[in-house]
Design a protein around this motif. Structure first.
Motif, mmCIF file in Angstrom:
data_model
loop_
_atom_site.group_PDB
_atom_site.id
_atom_site.type_symbol
_atom_site.label_atom_id
_atom_site.label_comp_id
_atom_site.label_asym_id
_atom_site.label_seq_id
_atom_site.Cartn_x
_atom_site.Cartn_y
_atom_site.Cartn_z
ATOM 1 N N ILE A 73 1.026 -1.293 -0.129
ATOM 2 C CA ILE A 73 0.159 -0.028 -0.057
ATOM 3 C C ILE A 73 0.901 1.210 0.275
ATOM 4 C CG2 ILE A 73 -1.216 1.299 1.576
ATOM 5 C CD1 ILE A 73 -3.018 -1.413 2.016
ATOM 6 N N PRO A 79 -1.700 -3.840 -4.708
ATOM 7 C CA PRO A 79 -1.955 -4.416 -3.470
ATOM 8 C C PRO A 79 -2.250 -5.852 -3.379
ATOM 9 C CG PRO A 79 -3.696 -2.927 -4.081
ATOM 10 C CD PRO A 79 -3.017 -2.813 -5.061
ATOM 11 N N GLY A 80 -1.433 -6.418 -2.716
ATOM 12 C CA GLY A 80 -1.716 -7.948 -2.445
ATOM 13 C C GLY A 80 -1.104 -8.768 -3.339
ATOM 14 N N LEU A 81 -0.599 -8.494 -4.475
ATOM 15 C CA LEU A 81 0.284 -9.440 -5.358
ATOM 16 C C LEU A 81 1.589 -9.875 -4.806
ATOM 17 C CD1 LEU A 81 0.551 -10.867 -7.977
ATOM 18 C CD2 LEU A 81 1.228 -8.919 -9.019
ATOM 19 N N ALA A 84 1.166 -12.033 -1.640
ATOM 20 C CA ALA A 84 0.883 -13.403 -1.876
ATOM 21 C C ALA A 84 2.069 -14.287 -2.406
ATOM 22 C CB ALA A 84 -0.161 -13.644 -2.986
ATOM 23 N N MET B 1 -3.948 -11.858 -2.432
ATOM 24 C CA MET B 1 -4.141 -12.317 -3.912
ATOM 25 C C MET B 1 -5.521 -11.892 -4.180
ATOM 26 S SD MET B 1 -2.254 -13.692 -5.964
ATOM 27 C CE MET B 1 -2.624 -13.529 -7.791
ATOM 28 N N VAL B 3 -7.211 -9.295 -2.773
ATOM 29 C CA VAL B 3 -7.220 -7.969 -2.994
ATOM 30 C C VAL B 3 -6.816 -7.529 -4.342
ATOM 31 C CG1 VAL B 3 -6.364 -5.868 -1.901
ATOM 32 C CG2 VAL B 3 -6.942 -7.733 -0.589
ATOM 33 N N PHE B 4 -5.592 -8.283 -4.778
ATOM 34 C CA PHE B 4 -4.948 -7.941 -6.057
ATOM 35 C C PHE B 4 -6.081 -7.925 -7.152
ATOM 36 C CE2 PHE B 4 -2.826 -9.449 -9.983
ATOM 37 C CZ PHE B 4 -2.373 -8.408 -10.420
ATOM 38 N N TRP B 7 -8.391 -5.312 -6.903
ATOM 39 C CA TRP B 7 -7.938 -4.263 -7.406
ATOM 40 C C TRP B 7 -7.631 -3.742 -8.994
ATOM 41 C CZ3 TRP B 7 -2.838 -4.006 -10.220
ATOM 42 C CH2 TRP B 7 -2.393 -2.376 -10.654
ATOM 43 N N ARG B 8 -7.421 -5.157 -9.856
ATOM 44 C CA ARG B 8 -7.479 -5.205 -11.005
ATOM 45 C C ARG B 8 -8.848 -4.794 -11.642
ATOM 46 N NH1 ARG B 8 -4.637 -2.843 -14.268
ATOM 47 N NH2 ARG B 8 -4.700 -3.712 -16.330
ATOM 48 N N VAL B 14 -10.037 0.626 -4.729
ATOM 49 C CA VAL B 14 -8.869 0.007 -4.116
ATOM 50 C C VAL B 14 -7.890 1.406 -3.855
ATOM 51 C CG1 VAL B 14 -7.038 -1.486 -4.090
ATOM 52 C CG2 VAL B 14 -9.133 -2.158 -4.580
ATOM 53 N N PHE B 17 -9.012 3.324 -1.279
ATOM 54 C CA PHE B 17 -8.714 2.641 0.191
ATOM 55 C C PHE B 17 -7.294 2.929 0.531
ATOM 56 C CE2 PHE B 17 -6.848 -1.299 1.841
ATOM 57 C CZ PHE B 17 -7.353 -1.120 3.010
ATOM 58 N N ARG B 18 -6.455 2.682 -0.572
ATOM 59 C CA ARG B 18 -5.148 2.994 -0.591
ATOM 60 C C ARG B 18 -4.873 4.362 0.229
ATOM 61 N NH1 ARG B 18 -0.271 1.158 -3.524
ATOM 62 N NH2 ARG B 18 -1.612 0.477 -5.134
ATOM 63 N N VAL B 21 -5.926 4.582 3.650
ATOM 64 C CA VAL B 21 -4.715 4.119 4.559
ATOM 65 C C VAL B 21 -3.576 5.129 4.997
ATOM 66 C CG1 VAL B 21 -3.262 2.284 5.192
ATOM 67 C CG2 VAL B 21 -5.448 1.654 4.239
ATOM 68 N N ARG B 111 8.563 4.051 -9.010
ATOM 69 C CA ARG B 111 7.374 5.120 -8.965
ATOM 70 C C ARG B 111 7.852 6.457 -8.566
ATOM 71 N NH1 ARG B 111 3.136 2.744 -11.382
ATOM 72 N NH2 ARG B 111 3.237 0.484 -10.955
ATOM 73 N N THR B 156 6.476 7.029 -14.888
ATOM 74 C CA THR B 156 6.229 6.447 -15.991
ATOM 75 C C THR B 156 4.785 6.626 -16.865
ATOM 76 O OG1 THR B 156 5.979 4.438 -14.695
ATOM 77 C CG2 THR B 156 8.048 4.669 -16.102
ATOM 78 N N SER B 157 3.795 7.066 -15.600
ATOM 79 C CA SER B 157 2.632 7.048 -16.065
ATOM 80 C C SER B 157 1.989 8.273 -16.345
ATOM 81 C CB SER B 157 1.675 6.278 -15.146
ATOM 82 O OG SER B 157 1.785 6.392 -13.878
#
Lengths: 179, 283
Positions: A73, A79-81, A84, B1, B3-4, B7-8, B14, B17-18, B21, B111, B156-157
């Motif tokens: 985060i 997040p999460g990848l 895991a 996983m 959550v991933f 997220w996608r 998400v 949410f980030r 937090v 990033r 990069t974005s």
């Protein structure tokens, strides 16, 4: 607490998250906002692998999961990848921990290094699979290499400063079970 | 996983949410991070104290030159004000700013973003541009209650529309994780020279126009790149410009007619056009 073994175990369990938190905060400090050409090694990953390979009893799996989820985060990762994959990697290392202990340090290093490489490959593969945007390849490779290269240094420092090395053959935990 | 996967599928949720937090956690670590940052800056600055005398002499010389420039600038400003007054020009009064302190950087080498200590509490909105004193730094992307993330031009974005002065060509400045982001989609690179000024445009209603971004340089890979005017070495305070969306002109203008037609005498032709049919007229 009267028992020295359980005291050491308790200290070990507190020190590990504290170290990870320190590393995370150090990375977040806005010291340089320039893009870097050669990224730093991923110290959180390196330390987690080291502790799991050497003292799996001090690093419960939920601690790894929580730490890396927060890191995902904070560091703007998907997040999460990473969480895991790191949990999978540490569990694999944890199963091999008792074998690794009887092998040479070089064998331990190559096992962990292979794990880290596999982690990066799986991470990129999944990101490519779901068409998410990727970090550039060159710096990622450099970071992976740096993380593996810094492993012996982290191992040495952990042993010298904290006294956490590979448990000897006869060492037992607080309940008398072999480590 | 899981959550991933979420997220996608549902990225904005998400990411909110980030932001929430980070909004909760990071300000509470400020007490620990601010002193460390200060100490490190102190150490790096200490190295420059060693060349203090030399620097002092240089600065004095520069100051003298600057005084001459300042005099010239003041005269020009007065002249400018007079001319503006003659022309009855009204500058946009809505372009004010909120200044924030940089709390953290992105923490990852891949990033490029920083976190500011101002957020929706201070009226910040997503997409507003952030500058340091001189040039554009990035734009707000990700907003918490008391924090806001600025995605830097080097990320990069990051893609923003720019115009190159004096040739007036339009291009896209696309970050690529290097110090000097390249210019993409240039129509005619031949009439652009290294040293030309690059400023933002309001194309696509992303940014207010005419914010200084940097100068064109020729990169080592012989692409045209932009050396950014903002000092990326030391981003400490950023000002976030309140950029209001401009009023859009949507229709072609209505028929100029009185709101109510004069009452017609009874028995006249009833099918006369009312004033509500004025849209799309030939005005």
């Amino acid at each position: 607490m009267a028992d020295p073994t359980s005291a050491r175990r308790w200290i070990g369990q507190v020190i590990f998250p504290a170290l990870l938190l320190g590393v995370a905060i150090a990375q977040l400090l806005p010291l340089s906002t320039m893009p870097v050409r050669f990224p730093m090694p991923d110290l959180m990953l390196c330390m987690t692998c080291l502790w799991v390979a050497r003292r799996p009893d001090l690093v419960p799996v939920w601690m790894v999961a929580v730490a890396f989820f927060l890191a995902d985060i904070f560091f703007q990762r998907p997040p999460g990848l990473m969480t895991a994959i790191v949990v999978l990697l540490t569990e694999a290392l944890r199963r091999r921990a008792s074998t690794l202990r009887s092998l040479s340090f070089f064998a331990e290093w190559t096992t962990v290094g292979g794990g880290i490489v596999a982690l990066m490959v799986i991470n990129r593969a999944i990101l490519a699979l779901v068409l998410a945007d990727q970090a550039p390849l060159g710096p990622t490779l450099f970071q992976t290499a740096a993380t593996i290269a810094v492993y012996p240094v982290v191992a040495g420092l952990t042993f010298l400063v904290l006294g956490i090395g590979r448990p000897g053959l006869g060492e037992v935990d607080a309940f008398g079970r072999p480590l | 996983m899981a959550v991933f996967v979420v997220w996608r599928i549902d990225n904005p949720r998400v990411e909110r949410f980030r932001a929430a937090v980070i909004d909760r956690v990071v300000p509470s670590f400020d007490w620990a991070m601010a002193p460390v940052t200060g100490v490190v800056h102190l150490v790096t600055e200490f190295q420059s104290y060693q060349r203090l005398a030399e620097q002092n002499r240089d600065l004095r010389r520069e100051l003298q030159q600057m005084k001459a420039w300042k005099e010239a600038a003041l005269q020009l400003e007065q002249e400018n004000a007079k001319l503006r007054d003659l022309n009855n020009v009204r500058l946009d009064p809505q372009l004010t700013y909120v200044t924030g302190v940089v709390l953290t950087d992105s923490g990852s080498p891949f990033r490029q973003s920083v976190l500011l200590n101002v957020g929706s509490r201070d009226g910040i909105m997503d997409g507003w541009p952030a500058m340091d004193g001189i040039g554009l730094v990035g734009r707000i992307s990700g907003l918490g209650h008391e924090t806001a993330r600025v995605i830097l031009l080097t990320d990069t974005s990051s893609r923003i529309p720019v115009v190159i002065q004096p040739s007036g060509q339009r291009a896209i400045l696309s970050g690529d994780n290097s110090m000097a982001p390249p210019l993409d989609f240039l129509e005619n690179p031949d009439i652009i020279r290294p040293g030309d000024r690059v400023v933002s445009t309001s194309d696509g209603d992303v940014f207010p126009a005419d914010l200084l971004i940097g100068q064109v340089v020729l990169g080592a890979d012989s692409r045209l790149r932009v050396r950014l005017a903002a000092d990326y070495e030391r981003l400490e305070f950023l000002r976030v410009l309140r950029s209001q969306p401009r009023e859009a002109i949507t229709d072609t203008g209505g028929l100029l007619a009185p709101d109510t037609l004069p009452t017609l005498p009874p028995g006249d032709v009833p099918e006369i056009a009312g004033p509500d049919q004025s849209g799309g007229g030939n005005g």
